[in-house]
Scaffold this motif. Structure first.
Motif, mmCIF file in Angstrom:
data_model
loop_
_atom_site.group_PDB
_atom_site.id
_atom_site.type_symbol
_atom_site.label_atom_id
_atom_site.label_comp_id
_atom_site.label_asym_id
_atom_site.label_seq_id
_atom_site.Cartn_x
_atom_site.Cartn_y
_atom_site.Cartn_z
ATOM 1 N N GLY A 143 -6.825 -3.560 8.357
ATOM 2 C CA GLY A 143 -6.785 -2.953 9.717
ATOM 3 C C GLY A 143 -6.553 -1.588 9.660
ATOM 4 O O GLY A 143 -7.353 -0.500 10.458
ATOM 5 N N VAL A 144 -5.708 -1.173 8.781
ATOM 6 C CA VAL A 144 -5.201 0.245 8.592
ATOM 7 C C VAL A 144 -6.491 1.015 8.440
ATOM 8 O O VAL A 144 -6.609 2.307 8.524
ATOM 9 C CB VAL A 144 -3.960 0.443 7.963
ATOM 10 N N THR A 145 -7.146 0.764 7.410
ATOM 11 C CA THR A 145 -8.172 1.381 6.602
ATOM 12 C C THR A 145 -9.556 1.313 7.309
ATOM 13 O O THR A 145 -10.338 2.333 7.383
ATOM 14 C CB THR A 145 -8.753 1.154 5.231
ATOM 15 N N LEU A 152 -1.430 -11.673 5.105
ATOM 16 C CA LEU A 152 -0.680 -10.622 6.072
ATOM 17 C C LEU A 152 -0.931 -9.565 5.370
ATOM 18 O O LEU A 152 -1.319 -8.384 6.220
ATOM 19 C CB LEU A 152 0.689 -10.889 6.231
ATOM 20 N N ILE A 153 -0.693 -9.100 4.211
ATOM 21 C CA ILE A 153 -0.989 -7.971 3.649
ATOM 22 C C ILE A 153 -2.295 -7.479 3.590
ATOM 23 O O ILE A 153 -2.814 -6.172 3.997
ATOM 24 C CB ILE A 153 -0.080 -7.898 2.071
ATOM 25 N N THR A 175 -4.615 -8.387 5.430
ATOM 26 C CA THR A 175 -5.142 -8.034 6.857
ATOM 27 C C THR A 175 -4.494 -6.886 7.450
ATOM 28 O O THR A 175 -5.345 -5.931 8.003
ATOM 29 C CB THR A 175 -4.471 -9.221 7.905
ATOM 30 N N VAL A 176 -3.321 -6.295 7.131
ATOM 31 C CA VAL A 176 -2.725 -5.172 7.656
ATOM 32 C C VAL A 176 -3.408 -3.892 6.935
ATOM 33 O O VAL A 176 -3.742 -3.067 7.596
ATOM 34 C CB VAL A 176 -1.391 -5.241 7.155
ATOM 35 N N VAL A 177 -3.614 -3.991 5.750
ATOM 36 C CA VAL A 177 -4.494 -2.990 4.867
ATOM 37 C C VAL A 177 -5.763 -2.774 5.469
ATOM 38 O O VAL A 177 -6.205 -1.526 5.596
ATOM 39 C CB VAL A 177 -4.261 -3.207 3.237
#
Length: 112
Positions: free
Chosen positions: A18-20, A11-12, A14-16
């Motif tokens: 997605g944000v970058t 999850l971490i 994927t979020v990182v």
């Protein structure tokens, strides 16, 4: 316990990612030079996208023509020429009747 840690780590990541990565990807889509050129040449865009609706030769160019057509249909230009273009392109990219399209344009350009 190991499963929960693995899911949390995934999850971490994927979020990182997605944000970058997502903003750069969206920037390349919205700042495409071919789309900008097609928006400046509406007659050619209309002709080309009309052909694409029946026979796709170049998928990328047809996608760019569609994107340009949508941008023209959603423009904020409420001058008589702008309204004529909006009507023409809304008829091309939307599946509404002429009366529905005219109603949308009247709502969009009510303050003009």
């Amino acid at each position: 316990m190991l499963f929960k840690v693995s899911v949390f780590f995934a999850l971490i990541v994927t979020v990182v990612a997605g944000v970058t990565l997502l903003p750069g990807f969206l920037n390349t889509i919205t700042n495409n030079d071919q789309i900008k050129t097609m928006v400046r040449q509406p007659d050619e865009t209309f002709r080309y996208f009309s052909l694409c609706k029946h026979d796709v030769q170049d998928v990328d160019r047809c996608y760019n023509a569609y994107s340009a057509a949508v941008e023209i249909a959603e423009s904020k230009d409420c001058s008589p020429e702008g309204i004529a273009l909006k009507r023409k392109f809304k008829g091309l990219v939307e599946h509404g009747s002429a009366s529905v399209i005219d109603g949308e344009i009247k709502k969009e350009c009510a303050s003009y």
